[in-house]
Scaffold this motif. Structure first.
Motif, PDB file in Angstrom:
ATOM      1  N   CYS A 197       0.827  -1.203   0.000  1.00  0.00           N
ATOM      2  CA  CYS A 197       0.000   0.000   0.000  1.00  0.00           C
ATOM      3  C   CYS A 197       0.867   1.262   0.000  1.00  0.00           C
ATOM      4  O   CYS A 197       0.526   2.253  -0.649  1.00  0.00           O
ATOM      5  N   SER A 198       2.012   1.221   0.696  1.00  0.00           N
ATOM      6  CA  SER A 198       2.934   2.359   0.687  1.00  0.00           C
ATOM      7  C   SER A 198       3.497   2.598  -0.706  1.00  0.00           C
ATOM      8  O   SER A 198       3.559   3.737  -1.178  1.00  0.00           O
ATOM      9  N   ILE A 199       3.904   1.527  -1.360  1.00  0.00           N
ATOM     10  CA  ILE A 199       4.393   1.640  -2.728  1.00  0.00           C
ATOM     11  C   ILE A 199       3.271   2.118  -3.639  1.00  0.00           C
ATOM     12  O   ILE A 199       3.493   2.909  -4.560  1.00  0.00           O
ATOM     13  N   GLY A 200       2.039   1.652  -3.368  1.00  0.00           N
ATOM     14  CA  GLY A 200       0.890   2.079  -4.154  1.00  0.00           C
ATOM     15  C   GLY A 200       0.626   3.571  -4.049  1.00  0.00           C
ATOM     16  O   GLY A 200       0.267   4.215  -5.036  1.00  0.00           O
ATOM     17  N   VAL A 201       0.789   4.141  -2.855  1.00  0.00           N
ATOM     18  CA  VAL A 201       0.629   5.590  -2.685  1.00  0.00           C
ATOM     19  C   VAL A 201       1.653   6.322  -3.536  1.00  0.00           C
ATOM     20  O   VAL A 201       1.311   7.270  -4.260  1.00  0.00           O
ATOM     21  N   TYR A 202       2.892   5.885  -3.471  1.00  0.00           N
ATOM     22  CA  TYR A 202       3.941   6.490  -4.296  1.00  0.00           C
ATOM     23  C   TYR A 202       3.598   6.360  -5.781  1.00  0.00           C
ATOM     24  O   TYR A 202       3.718   7.325  -6.539  1.00  0.00           O
ATOM     25  N   ILE A 235       3.135   9.595  -8.178  1.00  0.00           N
ATOM     26  CA  ILE A 235       4.176   9.851  -9.170  1.00  0.00           C
ATOM     27  C   ILE A 235       3.763   9.409 -10.573  1.00  0.00           C
ATOM     28  O   ILE A 235       3.927  10.155 -11.535  1.00  0.00           O
ATOM     29  N   MET A 236       3.221   8.213 -10.705  1.00  0.00           N
ATOM     30  CA  MET A 236       2.952   7.644 -12.021  1.00  0.00           C
ATOM     31  C   MET A 236       1.489   7.730 -12.450  1.00  0.00           C
ATOM     32  O   MET A 236       1.183   7.527 -13.612  1.00  0.00           O
ATOM     33  N   GLY A 237       0.596   7.938 -11.504  1.00  0.00           N
ATOM     34  CA  GLY A 237      -0.820   7.980 -11.831  1.00  0.00           C
ATOM     35  C   GLY A 237      -1.444   6.608 -12.037  1.00  0.00           C
ATOM     36  O   GLY A 237      -2.546   6.501 -12.550  1.00  0.00           O
ATOM     37  N   GLU A 238      -0.755   5.550 -11.640  1.00  0.00           N
ATOM     38  CA  GLU A 238      -1.274   4.184 -11.745  1.00  0.00           C
ATOM     39  C   GLU A 238      -1.580   3.654 -10.348  1.00  0.00           C
ATOM     40  O   GLU A 238      -1.091   4.177  -9.362  1.00  0.00           O
ATOM     41  N   SER A 239      -2.368   2.581 -10.300  1.00  0.00           N
ATOM     42  CA  SER A 239      -2.723   2.059  -8.979  1.00  0.00           C
ATOM     43  C   SER A 239      -2.646   0.538  -8.903  1.00  0.00           C
ATOM     44  O   SER A 239      -3.302  -0.075  -8.074  1.00  0.00           O
ATOM     45  N   SER A 240      -1.823  -0.088  -9.725  1.00  0.00           N
ATOM     46  CA  SER A 240      -1.779  -1.556  -9.736  1.00  0.00           C
ATOM     47  C   SER A 240      -1.190  -2.118  -8.439  1.00  0.00           C
ATOM     48  O   SER A 240      -1.726  -3.088  -7.888  1.00  0.00           O
TER      49      SER A 240
END
Length: 110
Positions: free
Chosen positions: A70-75, A79-84
């Motif tokens: 989830c932390s990586i997902g927030v980043y 930054i990238m506008g993706e949510s995979s």
């Protein structure tokens, strides 16, 4: 900033999940003996009695991994506008809820 405003709800939910599950994982690491003794006593006399250490360790790993995802997902959202990656963290949390909270409740009823 546009990605933040566009995904504000998703980000706030992810931040909440990060706080809850990383804190829970950290608590399990620092208070392992107390958690283990309480759970062994709580599940004594049930089919889960002998599996408590294994289940607690699995719970710790899943909580920590999902908090990291989830932390990586927030980043990734900011930054990238993706949510995979955030989706993978959420799926792992759904798995955690199903296996760590529903089945022990069933075990208590036996």
């Amino acid at each position: 900033m546009d990605a933040f405003l566009h995904s504000a709800t998703e980000l706030l939910i992810l931040i909440f999940l990060i706080i809850v599950f990383m804190q829970s994982g950290i608590d399990k690491v620092f208070n392992w003996k107390e958690n283990l003794s309480w759970l062994k006593e709580h599940f004594s006399g049930t089919p889960l009695e002998n599996l408590v250490p294994l289940l607690l360790g699995t719970l710790l790993l899943i909580e920590t991994a999902s908090g990291i995802l989830c932390s990586i997902g927030v980043y990734q959202i900011i930054i990238m506008g993706e949510s995979s990656i955030a989706l993978y963290g959420s799926i792992l949390l759904l798995h955690l809820f199903t296996n760590a909270y529903v089945w022990p409740t069933y075990g208590q009823r036996l």
